[in-house]
Design an enzyme around this catalytic site. Structure first.
Site, PDB file in Angstrom:
ATOM      1  N   PHE A   1      -1.402   8.048   4.430  1.00 17.83           N
ATOM      2  CA  PHE A   1      -2.251   8.848   5.540  1.00 17.83           C
ATOM      3  C   PHE A   1      -3.515   9.335   4.939  1.00 17.83           C
ATOM      4  CE2 PHE A   1       1.522   9.462   8.811  1.00 17.83           C
ATOM      5  CZ  PHE A   1       1.591   8.104   8.972  1.00 17.83           C
TER       6      PHE A   1
ATOM      7  N   ASN B   1       5.823  -1.359  11.431  1.00 19.04           N
ATOM      8  CA  ASN B   1       5.064  -1.143  10.344  1.00 19.04           C
ATOM      9  C   ASN B   1       5.453  -2.058   8.976  1.00 19.04           C
ATOM     10  OD1 ASN B   1       3.459   0.602   8.550  1.00 19.04           O
ATOM     11  ND2 ASN B   1       3.657   2.206  10.130  1.00 19.04           N
TER      12      ASN B   1
ATOM     13  N   LYS C   1       5.785   3.272  17.107  1.00 21.10           N
ATOM     14  CA  LYS C   1       5.479   2.473  16.148  1.00 21.10           C
ATOM     15  C   LYS C   1       6.639   2.701  15.186  1.00 21.10           C
ATOM     16  CE  LYS C   1       2.520   0.147  12.835  1.00 21.10           C
ATOM     17  NZ  LYS C   1       0.975  -0.140  12.487  1.00 21.10           N
TER      18      LYS C   1
ATOM     19  N   SER D   1       5.524   5.180   8.793  1.00 19.28           N
ATOM     20  CA  SER D   1       4.914   4.853   7.435  1.00 19.28           C
ATOM     21  C   SER D   1       5.975   5.209   6.243  1.00 19.28           C
ATOM     22  CB  SER D   1       3.556   5.694   7.342  1.00 19.28           C
ATOM     23  OG  SER D   1       3.280   5.814   5.892  1.00 19.28           O
TER      24      SER D   1
ATOM     25  N   ASN E   1       0.794  -1.238   0.172  1.00 22.58           N
ATOM     26  CA  ASN E   1       0.021   0.002   0.108  1.00 22.58           C
ATOM     27  C   ASN E   1       0.790   1.186   0.126  1.00 22.58           C
ATOM     28  OD1 ASN E   1      -0.416   1.971   2.648  1.00 22.58           O
ATOM     29  ND2 ASN E   1       0.044   0.000   3.529  1.00 22.58           N
TER      30      ASN E   1
ATOM     31  N   ASN F   1       5.015   6.089   3.421  1.00 26.72           N
ATOM     32  CA  ASN F   1       4.491   6.641   2.357  1.00 26.72           C
ATOM     33  C   ASN F   1       4.047   8.189   2.418  1.00 26.72           C
ATOM     34  OD1 ASN F   1       4.022   4.289   0.807  1.00 26.72           O
ATOM     35  ND2 ASN F   1       2.289   3.735   2.421  1.00 26.72           N
ATOM     36  N   THR F   2       4.731   8.682   3.742  1.00 24.57           N
ATOM     37  CA  THR F   2       4.700  10.087   3.861  1.00 24.57           C
ATOM     38  C   THR F   2       6.320  10.615   3.608  1.00 24.57           C
ATOM     39  OG1 THR F   2       2.803  10.194   5.231  1.00 24.57           O
ATOM     40  CG2 THR F   2       4.458  12.149   5.423  1.00 24.57           C
TER      41      THR F   2
END
Ligand SMILES: Cc1cc2nc3c(=O)[nH]c(=O)nc-3n(C[C@H](O)[C@H](O)[C@H](O)COP(=O)(O)O)c2cc1C
Length: 362
Positions: A115, A243, A214, A174, A111, A176-177
């Site tokens: 966010f 994660n 996390k 994450s 994915n 993805n940021t």
């Protein structure tokens, strides 16, 4: 084996693109459609961690219920706790679609959502409506992509959600940021943890809410040392490992394997468990650790506990196995605890710590 209802549900959902299927599953839970029989877990599965008593150690990981729409429905599926979010101060739409990809032959997902969420206000309003209900609901907090001061976004998350949440998770892992994972470096992490803990101390209500951190499974030994040093010095209440990974271990699926984003599910199990055991070794027996990554059965859940986890979470496994999966895992874990005459499943923690701490990270 996937029972009939789960199998039928999976056939229907897998005919849809993954994000549409996810939305439908949330709608089904929100409408109270009985997607699985509520299990009755053994009392031997109860664990007390960070001052909270969990009826069982299996939780729904962050990212499934980003906007706190269905935490109570998740608890009814059997989960001992549900983590909602990641929620950021302002709503944001995330990356362009498509941004979730199934790698079915690997039991995995990639994915790059980034966010997407409805922001603090919407999430808070939903949690206020369930205030006073039983059940452990954690809130995973993050930063807006375009924020001028990302650490301030985490402080705001603490101020807004500590009074209502059972616990908070500071998510800096994450992939993805862009730049978010840079907060895992020693100086940045120490500053961030100091700031979020100070924000909590200043609260009239919520000053005792546990805060977990996390982390990513992609840290090398020096990176794990840095995190362990900052965590020990800070007084943060626990760690969540891990994660999704930006690595691409050997995958059988050819379609989508090269997509950008975080990989979760079965291929993440070994890497995230090796990272978990290393952190348990570094941090000692007292600090609570939640193990997550590739759990899809009682065996894999138990292996996380043996590698050093107090609690376990999953997400991707349920995409493939369906909503009766938590009930099945808990039934099998309960039987094992009875067979071994364990007063608590937690007695098995660390029993394979050395093995997992010596497994390669990559
Ligand atoms: C579609 C998707 C969205 C996710 N979103 C989040 C998120 O918003 N915040 C977060 O901390 N983790 C998020 N995660 C990561 C999971 O919480 C979990 O750490 C990871 O998927 C490994 O567990 P699993 O192999 O059981 O899925 C997401 C995972 C997936 C598959």
């Amino acid at each position: 084996m996937i029972p009939g209802f789960d199998w039928l549900g999976r056939q229907a959902l897998f005919a849809l693109d993954p994000e549409t299927a996810h939305g439908l599953s949330i709608t089904a839970l929100r409408c109270g459609i009985p997607v699985a029989l509520p299990p009755r877990p053994s009392s031997r599965l109860a664990v007390t961690v960070a001052g909270l008593t969990f009826p069982n150690p299996l939780g729904m990981a962050a990212g499934y219920d980003k906007n706190a729409e269905v935490p109570d429905a998740l608890l009814r599926l059997g989960f001992g706790f549900a983590e909602v979010g990641t929620v950021t101060p302002l709503p944001q739409s995330g990356n362009p679609r498509p941004r979730i990809f199934r790698l079915s032959r690997d039991g995995a997902v990639i994915n790059r959502l980034g966010f997407n969420n409805e922001g603090h206000d919407a999430c808070l309003a939903r949690l206020e409506r369930r205030a006073g209900k039983p059940g452990i609901v954690g809130v995973n907090i993050g930063a807006n992509k375009d924020s001028a001061d990302r650490m301030a976004d985490y402080e705001a998350g603490v101020r807004r959600f500590a009074p209502l949440a059972s616990y908070l998770t500071v998510n800096i892992s994450s992939p993805n940021t862009p730049g978010l994972r840079d907060m895992q470096t020693k100086a940045a992490l120490s500053e961030l943890l100091d700031r979020v803990l100070a924000a909590r101390t200043a609260l009239a209500r919520g000053a005792a809410t546990p805060i977990f951190l996390k982390i990513a499974p992609d840290l090398d030994e020096a990176g794990l040392d840095d995190v362990a040093g900052a965590v020990s010095a800070s007084g943060v209440d626990g760690l969540i490992v891990s994660n999704t990974t930006i690595a691409r271990p050997k995958l059988q699926s050819t379609a989508h394997a090269a997509e950008t984003g975080g990989l979760s599910g079965r291929p993440l199990f070994a890497r995230s468990t090796a990272a978990l055991a290393r952190m348990r070794k570094r941090l000692g027996p007292a600090l609570p650790i939640i193990g997550v990554g590739g759990v899809d059965s009682a065996e894999t859940a138990l292996e996380k506990i043996r590698a050093g986890a107090d609690l376990v979470q999953l997400y991707t496994g349920m995409i493939y196995e369906g909503p009766s999966m938590p009930g099945r895992i808990l039934r099998d874990l309960g039987r094992l605890a009875e067979r071994e005459a364990l007063t608590s499943i937690g007695a098995l923690r660390d029993s394979r710590l050395d093995h997992w701490a010596s497994q390669p990270l990559g």
